[in-house]
Design a protein around this motif. Structure first.
Motif, PDB file in Angstrom:
ATOM      1  N   GLY A 283       0.625  -1.317   0.021  1.00 12.01           N
ATOM      2  CA  GLY A 283      -0.344   0.104  -0.056  1.00 12.01           C
ATOM      3  C   GLY A 283       1.223   0.841  -0.404  1.00 12.01           C
ATOM      4  O   GLY A 283       0.605   2.068  -1.215  1.00 12.01           O
ATOM      5  N   PHE A 284       2.053   1.251   1.597  1.00  9.29           N
ATOM      6  CA  PHE A 284       2.622   2.846   1.451  1.00  9.29           C
ATOM      7  C   PHE A 284       3.830   2.812   0.098  1.00  9.29           C
ATOM      8  O   PHE A 284       3.904   3.572  -0.669  1.00  9.29           O
ATOM      9  CB  PHE A 284       3.845   2.522   1.785  1.00  9.29           C
ATOM     10  N   TRP A 285       4.485   0.950  -0.713  1.00  4.19           N
ATOM     11  CA  TRP A 285       4.692   1.700  -1.536  1.00  4.19           C
ATOM     12  C   TRP A 285       3.684   1.665  -3.045  1.00  4.19           C
ATOM     13  O   TRP A 285       4.462   2.365  -3.951  1.00  4.19           O
ATOM     14  CB  TRP A 285       5.317  -0.131  -2.206  1.00  4.19           C
ATOM     15  N   LEU A 286       2.559   1.564  -3.705  1.00  3.48           N
ATOM     16  CA  LEU A 286       1.497   2.185  -4.700  1.00  3.48           C
ATOM     17  C   LEU A 286       1.299   3.751  -4.125  1.00  3.48           C
ATOM     18  O   LEU A 286       0.962   4.442  -5.302  1.00  3.48           O
ATOM     19  CB  LEU A 286       0.671   1.470  -4.372  1.00  3.48           C
ATOM     20  N   ILE A 287       0.983   3.890  -2.997  1.00  2.00           N
ATOM     21  CA  ILE A 287       0.820   5.072  -2.549  1.00  2.00           C
ATOM     22  C   ILE A 287       1.210   6.982  -2.738  1.00  2.00           C
ATOM     23  O   ILE A 287       1.042   7.607  -2.793  1.00  2.00           O
ATOM     24  CB  ILE A 287      -0.321   5.295  -1.118  1.00  2.00           C
ATOM     25  N   THR A 288       2.820   6.534  -1.606  1.00  2.00           N
ATOM     26  CA  THR A 288       3.843   6.991  -2.381  1.00  2.00           C
ATOM     27  C   THR A 288       4.568   7.660  -3.164  1.00  2.00           C
ATOM     28  O   THR A 288       4.070   9.353  -2.939  1.00  2.00           O
ATOM     29  CB  THR A 288       5.480   6.743  -1.169  1.00  2.00           C
ATOM     30  N   PRO A 289       4.500   7.023  -4.191  1.00  2.00           N
ATOM     31  CA  PRO A 289       5.103   7.966  -5.278  1.00  2.00           C
ATOM     32  C   PRO A 289       3.669   8.572  -6.011  1.00  2.00           C
ATOM     33  O   PRO A 289       3.875   9.573  -6.904  1.00  2.00           O
ATOM     34  CB  PRO A 289       5.012   6.863  -6.838  1.00  2.00           C
ATOM     35  N   PHE A 290       2.291   8.185  -6.539  1.00  2.00           N
ATOM     36  CA  PHE A 290       1.397   9.297  -6.321  1.00  2.00           C
ATOM     37  C   PHE A 290       0.940  10.379  -5.645  1.00  2.00           C
ATOM     38  O   PHE A 290       0.782  11.424  -5.616  1.00  2.00           O
ATOM     39  CB  PHE A 290      -0.019   8.001  -5.819  1.00  2.00           C
ATOM     40  N   TRP A 291       1.447  10.210  -4.509  1.00  2.00           N
ATOM     41  CA  TRP A 291       0.977  11.661  -3.162  1.00  2.00           C
ATOM     42  C   TRP A 291       2.586  12.595  -3.394  1.00  2.00           C
ATOM     43  O   TRP A 291       1.885  13.797  -3.856  1.00  2.00           O
ATOM     44  CB  TRP A 291       1.659  10.757  -1.905  1.00  2.00           C
ATOM     45  N   GLU A 292       3.922  11.650  -4.124  1.00  2.93           N
ATOM     46  CA  GLU A 292       4.481  12.537  -4.329  1.00  2.93           C
ATOM     47  C   GLU A 292       4.482  12.839  -5.967  1.00  2.93           C
ATOM     48  O   GLU A 292       4.193  14.848  -5.954  1.00  2.93           O
ATOM     49  CB  GLU A 292       5.949  12.000  -5.255  1.00  2.93           C
ATOM     50  N   GLN A 293       3.743  13.089  -6.747  1.00  3.25           N
ATOM     51  CA  GLN A 293       3.356  14.076  -7.913  1.00  3.25           C
ATOM     52  C   GLN A 293       2.321  14.413  -7.917  1.00  3.25           C
ATOM     53  O   GLN A 293       1.826  15.056  -8.274  1.00  3.25           O
ATOM     54  CB  GLN A 293       2.772  12.253  -9.151  1.00  3.25           C
ATOM     55  N   PHE A 294       1.271  14.796  -7.033  1.00  2.00           N
ATOM     56  CA  PHE A 294      -0.135  14.431  -6.626  1.00  2.00           C
ATOM     57  C   PHE A 294       0.918  15.950  -5.786  1.00  2.00           C
ATOM     58  O   PHE A 294       0.049  16.895  -6.038  1.00  2.00           O
ATOM     59  CB  PHE A 294      -1.334  14.143  -5.498  1.00  2.00           C
TER      60      PHE A 294
ATOM     61  N   ALA B  32       0.124  12.855   5.727  1.00  2.00           N
ATOM     62  CA  ALA B  32      -1.111  12.634   4.763  1.00  2.00           C
ATOM     63  C   ALA B  32      -0.883  11.049   4.396  1.00  2.00           C
ATOM     64  O   ALA B  32      -1.485  10.510   4.093  1.00  2.00           O
ATOM     65  CB  ALA B  32      -1.277  13.511   3.487  1.00  2.00           C
ATOM     66  N   LEU B  33       0.458  10.630   3.833  1.00  2.00           N
ATOM     67  CA  LEU B  33       1.108  10.091   3.608  1.00  2.00           C
ATOM     68  C   LEU B  33       0.668   8.524   5.294  1.00  2.00           C
ATOM     69  O   LEU B  33       0.013   7.268   4.924  1.00  2.00           O
ATOM     70  CB  LEU B  33       1.812   9.345   3.824  1.00  2.00           C
ATOM     71  N   ILE B  34       0.212   9.187   6.341  1.00  2.00           N
ATOM     72  CA  ILE B  34       0.342   7.956   7.483  1.00  2.00           C
ATOM     73  C   ILE B  34      -1.387   7.989   7.326  1.00  2.00           C
ATOM     74  O   ILE B  34      -1.840   6.937   7.197  1.00  2.00           O
ATOM     75  CB  ILE B  34       0.626   9.141   8.947  1.00  2.00           C
TER      76      ILE B  34
END
Length: 651
Positions: free
Chosen positions: A300-311, A381-383
């Motif tokens: 989950g963190f592996w998928l969410i982190t790059p999405f959040w970085e881009q957003f 936010a990532l948490i």
């Protein structure tokens, strides 16, 4: 005296009670005596015998002397022409003893006799008839050939599976769960060999009966229930060692040198093979679900982190590698521990406990986030996004596993079981109240009358219509009232309906327990009036969590709190003893001689008696306090006691 029944008991009080009720009914028309030999049980068995079965000849050992020695203690005092060795987790028919004595009287060549045994679902137990475990027979059994080719006279010798289970047969080995022996034959062969602590003694004695020139018979015209697995848990590694070592003792005693050596080699190979399987299974059973959860959270963190970085930052790779390598594993560990302490890994699984654990994990992570150095604060936010993923996906995975009927994913909130009670009105209503008090999730579908003379409100039909009632009303479980219906009738019904996927329980008269078994591979199920006992896994976890939390709090406050205590070294020592699990903050009252049937606890710094400093606590009051504490545990009571008696923490 016609018969002496010998029952060796070890911590199966409720099953023993049901067994003795059935035995007393079966002795009504013949002269018999009952021995119960207790191997230092700690579940209140001794009190049960003295209170409810005063006519039983009770032998109470102060240590576990083993199965053979305990049986011999009673046999040496017995007066019956026949000796029956009977497991406590059995139920016999009312005419079982009459039939067997008549058969033995007609067959003077018979030295021993066994019967047809079924488990708690009415399924035939293959150990009802067995062959002699010679090296090759044992090899075929241990490596699965006997199971693959049950009708083969070569491979099926261990359980004599090629013989008709509905016909009287001459067999080699009688099952220790029910072993009827002619006393005069025992005088010639000798009693059970006490070299065998548990297992193997039935094989040894059966073989010696044959060597003495007598025969062993399998008699299927009476049937008993054997809740296989109650006296000992047969999936354990310890069982594997004890059972196979007993086989080695038997081989060395009865087989010539070379045969014994081959047999011993087979046995040792089997021990190591089974030990490896057992240890691997235990480890995998305990860790595979947390490991799966860890992988899911990491993914989950592996998928969410790059999405959040881009957003958020329009810059992939905004966070340093340490975030995924160090911080996320720390989050995972906190989530897993929170779910563990919430009871989320206790089976059957609970979605509520998983969700609660994830929430606890979130709170812990946010608290830690606010305390750590600025350089380790990456993103709230990532948490939150990671927590949302964790809670949602972990629950979905459990729902899918439950839908696929994977046993380890069985949920505690599945469909409520529909139960029907067979018995007369008064007793059926008593059992209904008992079911309600046990707090199991069930729905009473109705009552089933024994005949057409005793139908009342909520009666669905008669016992003769049982199969039709089960099918039409979609019944999951039948509870038989043993006060009203004979053991023979219960067993007949179970045999007739063994093809149906339904569970059975038996409610002994005037008892607070309802007993049954759902599988040949599982121990019996037991419904008892449910007190919030400290022995429950959830309560153990809560108590340990409170111990750790309080110890860390006291350690944190020690620079100030230390000056409140005269025994400062003791105060510090108690903190670390509790942290390392050598002590608990609240234990039993030390001045009382703790009852054997109370769950074991670490020595406490405080005790329930500290709640009442103004009262003189004598032996009787201390014991009462201990019982109340153990049987109706509440973690908030521990917290209240710590707050009230904190000045005594330097004991």
């Amino acid at each position: 005296m016609d018969i002496s029944i010998v029952i060796v008991n070890y911590n199966v009080k409720h099953f023993l009670e049901q067994c003795l009720h059935s035995v007393e009914k079966a002795l009504r028309n013949i002269r018999g005596e009952i021995f119960v030999v207790d191997n230092n049980s700690v579940d209140g068995s001794a009190h049960l015998i003295r209170e409810k079965f005063p006519k039983v000849r009770f032998i109470q050992n102060t240590e576990n002397v083993g199965f053979s020695k305990a049986n011999n203690q009673a046999i040496n005092q017995s007066k019956g022409e026949y000796i029956l060795l009977l497991n406590p987790d059995t139920v016999v028919e009312e005419d079982t003893f009459e039939q067997l004595i008549a058969f033995m009287n007609e067959h003077k060549e018979a030295g021993g006799l066994g019967v047809k045994m079924i488990d708690g679902k009415g399924v035939f137990l293959p150990e009802s008839k067995r062959g002699l475990p010679t090296p090759w027979v044992a090899f075929y059994k241990m490596f699965g050939l006997s199971k693959l080719f049950p009708q083969s006279r070569k491979f099926g010798k261990y359980h004599l599976s090629y013989l008709d289970k509905e016909k009287i047969q001459e067999v080699d080995v009688l099952a220790g769960a029910f072993m009827l022996l002619r006393k005069s034959v025992l005088d010639k062969t000798g009693l059970l060999d006490e070299t065998f602590f548990m297992y193997g003694e039935d094989i040894d004695l059966s073989y010696r009966i044959q060597l003495a020139g007598y025969k062993n018979y399998y008699y299927p015209h009476t049937t008993i229930i054997h809740y296989k697995g109650e006296s000992t848990k047969k999936g354990s590694l310890n069982y594997v060692k004890v059972f196979y070592n007993a086989m080695i003792i038997f081989a060395r005693k009865h087989f010539p040198g070379s045969k014994a050596g081959i047999f011993s080699l087979f046995i040792h190979l089997a021990i190591y093979f089974r030990a490896l399987l057992s240890a691997s299974k235990r480890i995998l059973t305990k860790v595979y679900l947390p490991l799966l959860d860890a992988l899911i959270i990491f993914a989950g963190f592996w998928l969410i982190t790059p999405f959040w970085e881009q957003f958020q930052f329009s810059s992939p790779g905004y966070y340093p590698p340490e975030f995924m390598q160090i911080v996320v594993p720390a989050y995972i560990l906190i989530f897993l521990l929170s779910i563990l302490f919430s009871g989320g890994y206790t089976k059957p699984l609970s979605l509520f406990k998983v969700g609660r654990g994830v929430l606890w994990g979130l709170i812990t992570i946010l608290l830690a986030y606010s305390l750590v150095d600025e350089q380790y604060r990456f993103s709230r936010a990532l948490i939150l996004l990671g927590t949302a993923w964790t809670g949602t996906v972990l629950m979905v995975v459990r729902l899918i596993g439950s839908w696929l009927k994977i046993s380890d994913f069985r949920l505690s909130n599945q469909r409520i079981r529909k139960i029907a009670i067979v018995g007369h009105s008064n007793e059926a209503k008593r059992v209904q109240r008992l079911l309600e008090e046990t707090r199991i999730k069930s729905q009473l579908a109705g009552f089933i009358a024994l005949d057409n003379t005793d139908k009342g409100q909520n009666y669905m039909g008669e016992l003769s219509q049982l199969e039709e009632i089960i099918r039409i009303n979609r019944i999951d479980e039948i509870v038989f009232c043993a006060e009203n219906i004979s053991s023979a009738a219960i067993i007949r019904a179970m045999l007739d309906l063994s093809r149906l996927d339904i569970d059975y329980k038996i409610a002994p008269p005037e008892s607070s327990s309802i007993i049954g078994s759902n599988s040949i591979h599982t121990a019996g199920d037991l419904y008892v009036v449910n007190l919030n006992a400290i022995s429950k896994a959830g309560n153990r976890r809560k108590k340990r969590l409170l111990d750790l939390t309080a110890a860390l709090l006291f350690l944190l406050l020690s620079p100030v709190g230390l000056w409140c205590y005269s025994q400062k070294v003791n105060f510090f020592a108690n903190i670390f003893r509790v942290l390392f699990g050598n002590k608990t903050w609240i234990g039993y009252t030390a001045d009382a001689e703790t009852e054997n049937n109370l769950p074991k606890l670490k020595t406490g710094v405080l005790t329930p008696a500290d709640m009442f400093p103004e009262i003189t606590i004598d032996q009787e009051k201390a014991m009462r306090l201990n019982r109340l504490y153990a049987k109706d545990y509440n973690v908030f009571s521990d917290m209240e006691l710590l707050a009230k008696a904190w000045k005594k923490l330097d004991r």
